[in-house]
Design a protein around this motif. Structure first.
Motif, PDB file in Angstrom:
ATOM      1  N   LYS A   9      29.087  41.622  38.474  1.00 54.89           N
ATOM      2  CA  LYS A   9      29.535  41.657  37.083  1.00 54.89           C
ATOM      3  C   LYS A   9      31.027  41.296  37.020  1.00 54.89           C
ATOM      4  N   GLY A  10      31.405  40.512  36.031  1.00 50.29           N
ATOM      5  CA  GLY A  10      32.809  40.117  35.873  1.00 50.29           C
ATOM      6  C   GLY A  10      33.616  41.202  35.180  1.00 50.29           C
ATOM      7  N   GLY A  11      34.902  41.212  35.447  1.00 55.13           N
ATOM      8  CA  GLY A  11      35.830  42.061  34.689  1.00 55.13           C
ATOM      9  C   GLY A  11      35.697  43.553  34.891  1.00 55.13           C
ATOM     10  N   VAL A  12      35.156  43.973  36.039  1.00 56.58           N
ATOM     11  CA  VAL A  12      34.992  45.419  36.266  1.00 56.58           C
ATOM     12  C   VAL A  12      36.198  46.032  36.999  1.00 56.58           C
ATOM     13  N   GLY A  13      37.130  45.181  37.438  1.00 56.58           N
ATOM     14  CA  GLY A  13      38.334  45.699  38.095  1.00 56.58           C
ATOM     15  C   GLY A  13      38.433  45.374  39.585  1.00 56.58           C
ATOM     16  N   LYS A  14      37.647  44.418  40.047  1.00 58.55           N
ATOM     17  CA  LYS A  14      37.683  44.081  41.489  1.00 58.55           C
ATOM     18  C   LYS A  14      39.096  43.714  41.953  1.00 58.55           C
ATOM     19  N   SER A  15      39.710  42.767  41.254  1.00 61.09           N
ATOM     20  CA  SER A  15      41.025  42.281  41.700  1.00 61.09           C
ATOM     21  C   SER A  15      42.092  43.372  41.549  1.00 61.09           C
ATOM     22  N   THR A  16      42.025  44.092  40.440  1.00 55.28           N
ATOM     23  CA  THR A  16      42.987  45.177  40.201  1.00 55.28           C
ATOM     24  C   THR A  16      42.896  46.241  41.290  1.00 55.28           C
ATOM     25  N   ILE A  17      41.680  46.628  41.624  1.00 57.66           N
ATOM     26  CA  ILE A  17      41.477  47.688  42.619  1.00 57.66           C
ATOM     27  C   ILE A  17      41.852  47.195  44.016  1.00 57.66           C
ATOM     28  N   PRO A  39      38.104  31.595  43.045  1.00 62.79           N
ATOM     29  CA  PRO A  39      38.856  30.445  42.521  1.00 62.79           C
ATOM     30  C   PRO A  39      39.719  30.796  41.309  1.00 62.79           C
ATOM     31  N   GLN A  40      39.418  31.871  40.598  1.00 58.65           N
ATOM     32  CA  GLN A  40      40.299  32.306  39.494  1.00 58.65           C
ATOM     33  C   GLN A  40      41.672  32.743  40.004  1.00 58.65           C
ATOM     34  N   SER A  41      41.747  33.113  41.281  1.00 61.33           N
ATOM     35  CA  SER A  41      43.004  33.460  41.973  1.00 61.33           C
ATOM     36  C   SER A  41      43.775  34.611  41.339  1.00 61.33           C
ATOM     37  N   VAL A 186      34.617  54.333  39.968  1.00 57.77           N
ATOM     38  CA  VAL A 186      34.498  54.365  38.508  1.00 57.77           C
ATOM     39  C   VAL A 186      35.839  53.947  37.912  1.00 57.77           C
ATOM     40  N   ASN A 187      35.820  52.840  37.179  1.00 58.13           N
ATOM     41  CA  ASN A 187      37.069  52.291  36.622  1.00 58.13           C
ATOM     42  C   ASN A 187      37.041  52.333  35.097  1.00 58.13           C
ATOM     43  N   GLN A 188      38.225  52.354  34.521  1.00 61.74           N
ATOM     44  CA  GLN A 188      38.398  52.396  33.059  1.00 61.74           C
ATOM     45  C   GLN A 188      37.624  53.559  32.455  1.00 61.74           C
ATOM     46  N   LEU A 215      39.191  56.180  37.921  1.00 66.24           N
ATOM     47  CA  LEU A 215      40.420  55.506  37.465  1.00 66.24           C
ATOM     48  C   LEU A 215      40.415  55.428  35.938  1.00 66.24           C
ATOM     49  N   SER A 216      41.472  55.915  35.340  1.00 66.86           N
ATOM     50  CA  SER A 216      41.562  55.906  33.873  1.00 66.86           C
ATOM     51  C   SER A 216      41.798  54.495  33.344  1.00 66.86           C
ATOM     52  N   ALA A 217      41.449  54.320  32.088  1.00 68.90           N
ATOM     53  CA  ALA A 217      41.831  53.087  31.398  1.00 68.90           C
ATOM     54  C   ALA A 217      43.286  53.236  30.974  1.00 68.90           C
ATOM     55  N   SER A 218      44.103  52.239  31.288  1.00 70.51           N
ATOM     56  CA  SER A 218      45.511  52.312  30.887  1.00 70.51           C
ATOM     57  C   SER A 218      46.048  50.916  30.611  1.00 70.51           C
ATOM     58  N   VAL A 219      46.789  50.797  29.504  1.00 66.35           N
ATOM     59  CA  VAL A 219      47.380  49.492  29.170  1.00 66.35           C
ATOM     60  C   VAL A 219      48.475  49.104  30.174  1.00 66.35           C
ATOM     61  N   ILE A 221      48.236  48.663  33.139  1.00 68.86           N
ATOM     62  CA  ILE A 221      47.719  47.721  34.142  1.00 68.86           C
ATOM     63  C   ILE A 221      48.002  46.282  33.720  1.00 68.86           C
ATOM     64  N   LYS A 222      48.018  46.024  32.422  1.00 63.74           N
ATOM     65  CA  LYS A 222      48.338  44.658  31.929  1.00 63.74           C
ATOM     66  C   LYS A 222      49.787  44.311  32.302  1.00 63.74           C
ATOM     67  N   GLU A 223      50.682  45.283  32.116  1.00 62.78           N
ATOM     68  CA  GLU A 223      52.088  45.076  32.464  1.00 62.78           C
ATOM     69  C   GLU A 223      52.219  44.842  33.971  1.00 62.78           C
TER      70      GLU A 223
HETATM   71  N1  LIG Z   1      42.003  50.898  34.817  1.00 62.34           N
HETATM   72  C1  LIG Z   1      42.153  49.909  33.921  1.00 62.34           C
HETATM   73  N2  LIG Z   1      42.666  50.168  32.695  1.00 62.34           N
HETATM   74  C2  LIG Z   1      42.822  49.190  31.778  1.00 62.34           C
HETATM   75  N3  LIG Z   1      42.488  47.923  31.986  1.00 62.34           N
HETATM   76  C3  LIG Z   1      41.956  47.598  33.170  1.00 62.34           C
HETATM   77  C4  LIG Z   1      41.749  48.557  34.210  1.00 62.34           C
HETATM   78  N4  LIG Z   1      41.216  47.935  35.284  1.00 62.34           N
HETATM   79  C5  LIG Z   1      41.086  46.647  34.942  1.00 62.34           C
HETATM   80  N5  LIG Z   1      41.520  46.433  33.679  1.00 62.34           N
HETATM   81  C6  LIG Z   1      41.527  45.167  32.926  1.00 62.34           C
HETATM   82  O1  LIG Z   1      40.231  44.615  32.954  1.00 62.34           O
HETATM   83  C7  LIG Z   1      40.296  43.229  33.161  1.00 62.34           C
HETATM   84  C8  LIG Z   1      39.498  42.851  34.394  1.00 62.34           C
HETATM   85  O2  LIG Z   1      40.128  43.378  35.555  1.00 62.34           O
HETATM   86  P1  LIG Z   1      40.036  42.592  36.924  1.00 62.34           P
HETATM   87  O3  LIG Z   1      40.522  41.187  36.754  1.00 62.34           O
HETATM   88  O4  LIG Z   1      40.667  43.423  37.959  1.00 62.34           O
HETATM   89  O5  LIG Z   1      38.453  42.577  37.112  1.00 62.34           O
HETATM   90  P2  LIG Z   1      37.576  41.677  38.101  1.00 62.34           P
HETATM   91  O6  LIG Z   1      36.341  42.429  38.384  1.00 62.34           O
HETATM   92  O7  LIG Z   1      38.403  41.239  39.248  1.00 62.34           O
HETATM   93  O8  LIG Z   1      37.277  40.420  37.162  1.00 62.34           O
HETATM   94  P3  LIG Z   1      36.548  39.054  37.669  1.00 62.34           P
HETATM   95  O9  LIG Z   1      35.115  39.402  37.832  1.00 62.34           O
HETATM   96  O10 LIG Z   1      36.796  38.082  36.540  1.00 62.34           O
HETATM   97  O11 LIG Z   1      37.192  38.659  38.942  1.00 62.34           O
HETATM   98  C9  LIG Z   1      41.769  42.852  33.259  1.00 62.34           C
HETATM   99  O12 LIG Z   1      42.188  42.359  32.028  1.00 62.34           O
HETATM  100  C10 LIG Z   1      42.460  44.142  33.581  1.00 62.34           C
HETATM  101  O13 LIG Z   1      43.734  44.190  33.007  1.00 62.34           O
END
Ligand SMILES: Nc1ncnc2c1ncn2[C@@H]1O[C@H](COP(=O)(O)OP(=O)(O)OP(=O)(O)O)[C@@H](O)[C@H]1O
Ligand SMILES: [Mg+2]
Length: 264
Positions: A9-17, A39-41, A186-188, A215-219, A221-223
């Motif tokens: 699934k996309g956007g679940v926080g893989k890169s952030t974590i 490739p999104q890098s 567990v993210n966001q 992991l809590s949702a927090s703005v 992370i964007k910064e």
């Molecule tokens: N704990 C958090 N709180 C708030 N926003 C978050 C949190 N974790 C991730 N995000 C946001 O969710 C979005 C997706 O995060 P991220 O890019 O890490 O996911 P991903 O699984 O790597 O996505 P992809 O599948 O596209 O590679 C980003 O915009 C990021 O800022």
């Protein structure tokens, strides 16, 4: 120790974590490498900032070398770049990685990443994967010792977890017997909403390995992304930084050998 952070699934926080836990490992003194296979890098940009735009010797060239075999091959170390953070290195991705995929797959290069990473000298390797199960993700699951699964408390994502775990089990059976599911992150997590609580409770009832803390949702992370500074460097006292630190402790504690009790 090699970990892959994986969820189709996309956007679940893989890169952030990946980047935040790797940054903590490095800050605590472990020589740490992040391998970006997407490739999104996003991880590359998170750790290198603007320097990510003008990179040579990325993971694309690393794989390309396997298709266009030359007498003088570059060593894997030549594709490893230092980040601004002590002990933290990255094997960066770029958009061109996408185009190579079909060729790599058709020429059976699926074990090459494992061979290359095994020959490197790092205490910890964290692999970020794209949101799909294809050549790069499979290569990562074959190369890794353990797999971490970020989860965003979504009901559809909960159902998709079973397919995901089946896929991991298949890779384990066919290619990598030691591959272990280290746990679900567990993210966001929104502690005040009842639905996420319920979804997580269901995971537990189904005996899935849910890691703590959530992991809590927090703005913030964007910064953190925008400034290209993992949370531990951007804001060491932030609640989310504390959660990342404690999650890192959980992962490490689970891997310590159990001390034998002394006889009375
Ligand atoms: N704990 C958090 N709180 C708030 N926003 C978050 C949190 N974790 C991730 N995000 C946001 O969710 C979005 C997706 O995060 P991220 O890019 O890490 O996911 P991903 O699984 O790597 O996505 P992809 O599948 O596209 O590679 C980003 O915009 C990021 O800022
Ligand atoms: Mg990502």
């Amino acid at each position: 120790m090699k970990r892959v952070v994986f969820n189709q699934k996309g956007g679940v926080g893989k890169s952030t974590i990946t980047c935040n836990l790797a940054a903590i490992a490095a800050a605590r003194g472990a020589r740490t490498l992040v391998v970006d296979l997407d490739p999104q890098s996003n991880s590359t940009r998170y750790l290198l900032g603007a320097a990510a735009d003008a990179l040579e010797d990325t993971v694309t060239e690393f794989f390309d070398q396997m298709l266009n075999f030359k007498f003088r091959q570059k060593a894997t170390e030549d594709f490893v770049h230092a980040t601004p953070f002590a002990n933290l290195f990255v094997l960066p991705a770029d958009a061109a990685l996408e185009e190579l995929q079909a060729k790599l797959e058709s020429r059976y290069k699926i074990y090459k990443l494992k061979e290359a990473l095994d020959a490197l000298d790092f205490d910890e390797i964290w692999i970020d994967t794209p949101p799909a199960l294809h050549f790069y993700t499979r290569s990562a699951l074959i190369a890794a010792d353990t797999c971490l699964i970020p989860f965003d408390c979504d009901e559809f994502a909960r159902r998709a977890l079973y397919t995901l775990l089946d896929n991991v089990a298949e890779i384990r059976a066919d290619h990598n017997q030691k591959l272990e599911v280290e746990g679900i992150i567990v993210n966001q997590f929104q502690s005040r909403a009842s639905l996420p609580q319920q979804v997580v409770q269901e995971l537990r009832e189904e005996k899935l390995p849910v890691l703590e803390p959530f992991l809590s949702a927090s703005v913030k992370i964007k910064e953190s992304h925008q400034q290209a500074k993992p949370m531990i460097h951007l804001d060491p006292r932030h609640k989310l930084t504390d959660e990342f630190n404690r999650l890192f402790n959980t992962l490490h504690a689970a891997r310590q050998p159990v001390k034998q009790k002394k006889r009375a």
